[in-house]
Design a protein around this motif. Sequence first.
Motif, PDB file in Angstrom:
ATOM      1  N   VAL A 152      12.165  14.238   9.202  1.00  0.00           N
ATOM      2  CA  VAL A 152      12.231  13.933   8.176  1.00  0.00           C
ATOM      3  C   VAL A 152      13.387  15.286   7.549  1.00  0.00           C
ATOM      4  O   VAL A 152      13.011  16.351   7.044  1.00  0.00           O
ATOM      5  CB  VAL A 152      11.034  14.226   7.544  1.00  0.00           C
ATOM      6  N   PRO A 153      13.959  15.273   7.276  1.00  0.00           N
ATOM      7  CA  PRO A 153      15.771  16.001   7.318  1.00  0.00           C
ATOM      8  C   PRO A 153      14.929  16.195   5.464  1.00  0.00           C
ATOM      9  O   PRO A 153      14.969  15.903   4.325  1.00  0.00           O
ATOM     10  CB  PRO A 153      16.527  15.088   7.630  1.00  0.00           C
ATOM     11  N   LEU A 154      15.083  17.566   5.549  1.00  0.00           N
ATOM     12  CA  LEU A 154      14.446  17.798   4.502  1.00  0.00           C
ATOM     13  C   LEU A 154      15.418  19.294   3.804  1.00  0.00           C
ATOM     14  O   LEU A 154      15.895  20.086   4.403  1.00  0.00           O
ATOM     15  CB  LEU A 154      13.052  18.668   4.280  1.00  0.00           C
ATOM     16  N   THR A 155      16.067  19.799   2.493  1.00  0.00           N
ATOM     17  CA  THR A 155      16.482  20.690   2.341  1.00  0.00           C
ATOM     18  C   THR A 155      15.766  22.157   1.699  1.00  0.00           C
ATOM     19  O   THR A 155      16.584  22.998   1.518  1.00  0.00           O
ATOM     20  CB  THR A 155      17.361  20.320   0.487  1.00  0.00           C
ATOM     21  N   VAL A 156      14.139  22.085   1.978  1.00  0.00           N
ATOM     22  CA  VAL A 156      13.263  23.290   1.882  1.00  0.00           C
ATOM     23  C   VAL A 156      11.983  22.873   3.093  1.00  0.00           C
ATOM     24  O   VAL A 156      12.244  22.273   4.156  1.00  0.00           O
ATOM     25  CB  VAL A 156      12.525  23.187   0.759  1.00  0.00           C
ATOM     26  N   SER A 157      12.528  24.836   3.214  1.00  0.00           N
ATOM     27  CA  SER A 157      10.713  24.781   4.612  1.00  0.00           C
ATOM     28  C   SER A 157       9.566  23.766   4.255  1.00  0.00           C
ATOM     29  O   SER A 157       9.170  24.413   3.516  1.00  0.00           O
ATOM     30  CB  SER A 157      11.308  26.462   5.128  1.00  0.00           C
ATOM     31  N   VAL A 158       9.126  23.454   5.193  1.00  0.00           N
ATOM     32  CA  VAL A 158       7.211  23.455   4.479  1.00  0.00           C
ATOM     33  C   VAL A 158       6.402  23.466   5.873  1.00  0.00           C
ATOM     34  O   VAL A 158       7.019  23.860   6.688  1.00  0.00           O
ATOM     35  CB  VAL A 158       7.585  21.492   4.118  1.00  0.00           C
ATOM     36  N   SER A 159       5.151  23.293   5.286  1.00  0.00           N
ATOM     37  CA  SER A 159       4.226  24.070   6.288  1.00  0.00           C
ATOM     38  C   SER A 159       4.150  22.674   7.406  1.00  0.00           C
ATOM     39  O   SER A 159       4.124  21.995   7.288  1.00  0.00           O
ATOM     40  CB  SER A 159       2.678  24.206   5.942  1.00  0.00           C
ATOM     41  N   GLU A 160       3.904  22.916   8.963  1.00  0.00           N
ATOM     42  CA  GLU A 160       3.293  22.557   9.561  1.00  0.00           C
ATOM     43  C   GLU A 160       2.774  20.625   9.024  1.00  0.00           C
ATOM     44  O   GLU A 160       2.989  19.850  10.215  1.00  0.00           O
ATOM     45  CB  GLU A 160       2.819  23.056  10.717  1.00  0.00           C
ATOM     46  N   GLU A 161       1.590  21.162   8.452  1.00  0.00           N
ATOM     47  CA  GLU A 161       0.777  20.074   8.079  1.00  0.00           C
ATOM     48  C   GLU A 161       1.449  19.544   6.902  1.00  0.00           C
ATOM     49  O   GLU A 161       1.285  18.127   7.092  1.00  0.00           O
ATOM     50  CB  GLU A 161      -0.237  20.831   7.189  1.00  0.00           C
ATOM     51  N   VAL A 162       2.166  19.626   6.114  1.00  0.00           N
ATOM     52  CA  VAL A 162       2.762  19.013   4.961  1.00  0.00           C
ATOM     53  C   VAL A 162       3.734  18.229   6.022  1.00  0.00           C
ATOM     54  O   VAL A 162       4.657  16.738   5.480  1.00  0.00           O
ATOM     55  CB  VAL A 162       3.811  19.999   3.883  1.00  0.00           C
ATOM     56  N   GLU A 220       0.541  -1.303  -0.522  1.00  0.00           N
ATOM     57  CA  GLU A 220       0.065  -0.271   0.330  1.00  0.00           C
ATOM     58  C   GLU A 220       1.105   0.945   0.077  1.00  0.00           C
ATOM     59  O   GLU A 220       1.501   1.548   0.808  1.00  0.00           O
ATOM     60  CB  GLU A 220      -0.900   0.181   1.264  1.00  0.00           C
ATOM     61  N   ALA A 221       0.879   2.003  -1.021  1.00  0.00           N
ATOM     62  CA  ALA A 221       1.183   3.367  -0.624  1.00  0.00           C
ATOM     63  C   ALA A 221       2.993   3.956  -1.322  1.00  0.00           C
ATOM     64  O   ALA A 221       3.138   4.193  -0.810  1.00  0.00           O
ATOM     65  CB  ALA A 221       0.470   3.950  -0.234  1.00  0.00           C
ATOM     66  N   PHE A 222       3.708   2.382  -1.328  1.00  0.00           N
ATOM     67  CA  PHE A 222       5.105   1.951  -1.163  1.00  0.00           C
ATOM     68  C   PHE A 222       5.236   2.558  -2.664  1.00  0.00           C
ATOM     69  O   PHE A 222       4.882   2.662  -3.234  1.00  0.00           O
ATOM     70  CB  PHE A 222       5.428   0.754  -1.403  1.00  0.00           C
ATOM     71  N   SER A 223       6.500   3.627  -2.327  1.00  0.00           N
ATOM     72  CA  SER A 223       7.086   4.184  -3.189  1.00  0.00           C
ATOM     73  C   SER A 223       8.652   4.892  -2.527  1.00  0.00           C
ATOM     74  O   SER A 223       9.226   4.595  -1.317  1.00  0.00           O
ATOM     75  CB  SER A 223       6.596   5.727  -3.758  1.00  0.00           C
ATOM     76  N   ASP A 224       9.837   5.820  -3.649  1.00  0.00           N
ATOM     77  CA  ASP A 224      10.986   5.904  -3.201  1.00  0.00           C
ATOM     78  C   ASP A 224      10.730   7.190  -2.858  1.00  0.00           C
ATOM     79  O   ASP A 224      11.833   7.744  -3.945  1.00  0.00           O
ATOM     80  CB  ASP A 224      12.123   5.579  -3.874  1.00  0.00           C
ATOM     81  N   LEU A 225       9.894   7.729  -2.274  1.00  0.00           N
ATOM     82  CA  LEU A 225       9.024   9.628  -3.105  1.00  0.00           C
ATOM     83  C   LEU A 225      10.751   9.713  -1.901  1.00  0.00           C
ATOM     84  O   LEU A 225      10.772  11.414  -2.066  1.00  0.00           O
ATOM     85  CB  LEU A 225       8.410   9.836  -1.621  1.00  0.00           C
ATOM     86  N   THR A 226      10.832   9.150  -1.069  1.00  0.00           N
ATOM     87  CA  THR A 226      12.534  10.131  -0.495  1.00  0.00           C
ATOM     88  C   THR A 226      13.469   9.903  -1.024  1.00  0.00           C
ATOM     89  O   THR A 226      14.527  10.560  -0.305  1.00  0.00           O
ATOM     90  CB  THR A 226      12.183   9.539   1.343  1.00  0.00           C
ATOM     91  N   ASP A 227      14.211  10.007  -2.064  1.00  0.00           N
ATOM     92  CA  ASP A 227      14.588   9.069  -3.159  1.00  0.00           C
ATOM     93  C   ASP A 227      14.799  11.002  -3.473  1.00  0.00           C
ATOM     94  O   ASP A 227      15.846  11.031  -4.542  1.00  0.00           O
ATOM     95  CB  ASP A 227      15.107   8.754  -4.126  1.00  0.00           C
ATOM     96  N   ALA A 228      14.005  12.092  -4.006  1.00  0.00           N
ATOM     97  CA  ALA A 228      14.097  12.425  -3.819  1.00  0.00           C
ATOM     98  C   ALA A 228      15.480  13.793  -3.748  1.00  0.00           C
ATOM     99  O   ALA A 228      15.606  14.059  -2.408  1.00  0.00           O
ATOM    100  CB  ALA A 228      13.116  13.505  -4.723  1.00  0.00           C
ATOM    101  N   ASP A 229      15.843  14.808  -4.826  1.00  0.00           N
ATOM    102  CA  ASP A 229      17.152  15.369  -3.441  1.00  0.00           C
ATOM    103  C   ASP A 229      16.519  16.686  -2.547  1.00  0.00           C
ATOM    104  O   ASP A 229      17.769  16.859  -1.963  1.00  0.00           O
ATOM    105  CB  ASP A 229      17.331  16.492  -5.002  1.00  0.00           C
ATOM    106  N   LEU A 239       7.899  19.416  -5.601  1.00  0.00           N
ATOM    107  CA  LEU A 239       8.493  17.774  -6.655  1.00  0.00           C
ATOM    108  C   LEU A 239       8.052  17.939  -8.415  1.00  0.00           C
ATOM    109  O   LEU A 239       6.005  18.506  -8.178  1.00  0.00           O
ATOM    110  CB  LEU A 239       8.274  16.658  -6.189  1.00  0.00           C
ATOM    111  N   GLU A 240       7.516  17.216  -9.116  1.00  0.00           N
ATOM    112  CA  GLU A 240       6.995  17.752 -10.130  1.00  0.00           C
ATOM    113  C   GLU A 240       5.310  17.053 -10.213  1.00  0.00           C
ATOM    114  O   GLU A 240       4.898  17.068 -11.233  1.00  0.00           O
ATOM    115  CB  GLU A 240       7.873  16.867 -11.959  1.00  0.00           C
ATOM    116  N   VAL A 241       5.444  15.949  -9.588  1.00  0.00           N
ATOM    117  CA  VAL A 241       4.216  15.735  -9.079  1.00  0.00           C
ATOM    118  C   VAL A 241       2.991  16.742  -9.277  1.00  0.00           C
ATOM    119  O   VAL A 241       1.671  16.276  -9.588  1.00  0.00           O
ATOM    120  CB  VAL A 241       3.768  14.602  -8.069  1.00  0.00           C
ATOM    121  N   ALA A 242       3.135  17.684  -8.327  1.00  0.00           N
ATOM    122  CA  ALA A 242       2.655  18.722  -8.353  1.00  0.00           C
ATOM    123  C   ALA A 242       2.224  19.639  -9.368  1.00  0.00           C
ATOM    124  O   ALA A 242       2.286  20.909  -9.319  1.00  0.00           O
ATOM    125  CB  ALA A 242       2.851  19.941  -7.451  1.00  0.00           C
ATOM    126  N   LEU A 243       3.204  19.503 -10.681  1.00  0.00           N
ATOM    127  CA  LEU A 243       3.243  20.586 -11.675  1.00  0.00           C
ATOM    128  C   LEU A 243       1.990  19.685 -12.857  1.00  0.00           C
ATOM    129  O   LEU A 243       1.819  18.445 -12.878  1.00  0.00           O
ATOM    130  CB  LEU A 243       4.274  20.557 -12.500  1.00  0.00           C
TER     131      LEU A 243
END
Length: 641
Positions: free
Chosen positions: A438-448, A256-265, A504-508
């Motif tokens: 979740v370590p990120l190189t961008v800032s995201v909202s608390e919800e995200v 269920e919902a398995f992805s390699d989303l976390t491979d994104a830069d 990510l491109e998914v949103a485009l």
Amino acid sequence: MKIRDHFPKFRLPWWGSLLAAVLVSGCITLLALWCQPNALRSVLAVFRGQPLLIVLNAMPIGLLVLVFACLFRNVFFGAALVNLAVCLLSIANRIKIEVRDEPVFPRDFALLKEVGSAMGTYEIRFPWGAIALVVLTTLALAALGLLVGGKPFPVRRLRGALGRLLGAAASFAVLTGLILTVYASDGLYNSFRVSNAYYIPSVFNELGFPYCFCHQFTTYAVDKPEGFSRAEAEAWDEGGETGLGKDVNVIMVMNEAFSDLTDADVFAYTEETDPLPNLHALQSDPHALTGHVVVPGFAGGTANTEFDVLTGMQTNALSATTTSSFRVVNRNLDSLFRVFADDGYATSFFHPGDDWFYNRENVYRWFGAEETVFADQMTDLQYKGRWVTDDYMAGLIEEEFQEAVDAGEKLFHYTTTIQNHMSYTADKYGEGYDYPDVPLTVSVSEEVETLLKVYIEGARDADAMLGRLVDHFSASGEPVVLVFWGDHLPYLGDNQLAYAELGLEVALPEDDRTDPLCSYETPYVIWANDAAAEALDWDQATADLDLPENGRLSASFLGAAVLELTGRAGESPWFDFLNQLRRVVPVVQKKTYMIPDGTYIKDRDLDQWAPESGATGAEIRELIQQWRQWSYYHLRYKDIP
């Protein structure tokens, strides 16, 4: 002299006949609702809170009464016929729900032969009391028709056969128009409150059989492909020889919902904090094939991916409108289960959810699975929050495999997991659950941030399941091929909220992406333990698959590739064709195609596609048309005992 002329007649004026039609239609509606499996008082309780349902259930019955009242020139004769037909249909619905946990749909009329042969396989308890009441009511209405007639229509020209036909045609035209508009409305249908919108028998019981039956006329459509010839498709299906495959166990796990989303830069995981260490390790394993499978939908539609993988058909090609593949299945179909069963394998399907969800209980029987096990048949279930864990399912698969080994059988097994199902709210795994950052190189909202933490915790457990199964089968001397992939990308907020904040491109929009199908891609692994690699001559077998360099495949080709990998080319003309098509166009996704070198072609440009090497656009289109026509033949006509 006609028999009815012996009876004294009371003749109703036209408005009296119309009023009588309304009254008897209401009575027929109540009787049809009473014939449902649930108590009439519970139905009426729902109707009191949503009174529009009263009209929606009575309207088609009233219009049918008018159709036959015009034809017979007697409202009660028309009502008698409609009462018998509608109420017996409601009783059939009751029996079907009790026997197979599935309502009666309009498409069932095309399967009367199958229904007749299937009745002998079930222990059916006929509701004789309801049947007797329906028959008595029908006779009473017919008797009223002998005693009460109607006065001639005021307009002289419409008193004869022409008027009767015009009246019947007008009533039927109104009914047809309502079915194609009001009753077809998904917005209206989904606006009514029900206890469980995903459990179709419950929806039928609560909203009323007449309304739901009429709504189903326009749902779950299957379009007839242009140029379809039943005889031609039947000829394509001839041939095939069983017993050609290598004796290796095949375990397929759709997570269920398995992805390699976390491979994104945008993610800054290190080797020590990597949530997908097992997937990444297998990407360099000499006995593994890895890539991405292109699934039917984004962030949902689990059953559609199951359908595509197991049958080789495509959900997205069934109809020009959105449909649910498992809802169009109503007959035995070719599937991976049948190919392996014909080779003497034990076959099974596990899912730690309800058997009625997506109608899986019936669909997997039609797919040919020998054994199906759902949550209510599993013991000592282990939960993480509200869902059964992937680790529990890994243990169940290991037990199933061992039972097959002990019985001296080869096993083909398919599991659909559930743990990482949405929603990804902070309370998914219980109040106060401590999620890793979740370590990120961008800032995201608390919800995200919350969505990502919760989702990635499930992805981490899915990867652990993959690792556990690889370790277990690595230690076995029995040959095992493990296939592991995701059913779709996760739903991470409305309007692709998390994908957008991550950049990510998914949103485009699709036309603005470098990868037009990135919202449909999930990772897959096909791995063999040492015994299976030796039995298959792994290096040669994988080279012969001719997979594209980027490893992308439509979900519809994944199962066919597994059959070829395990030596089953020549066993099924259908799956052989899919492997032929896969080599020409590895990805077909709605109006987008990918050829083996990774180039994407839009449908609007296909006819002009004329490369120096490889298939032309015309050749690709011809193969795809054959695929669609052959699929339609399987869904509608192929007879599998």
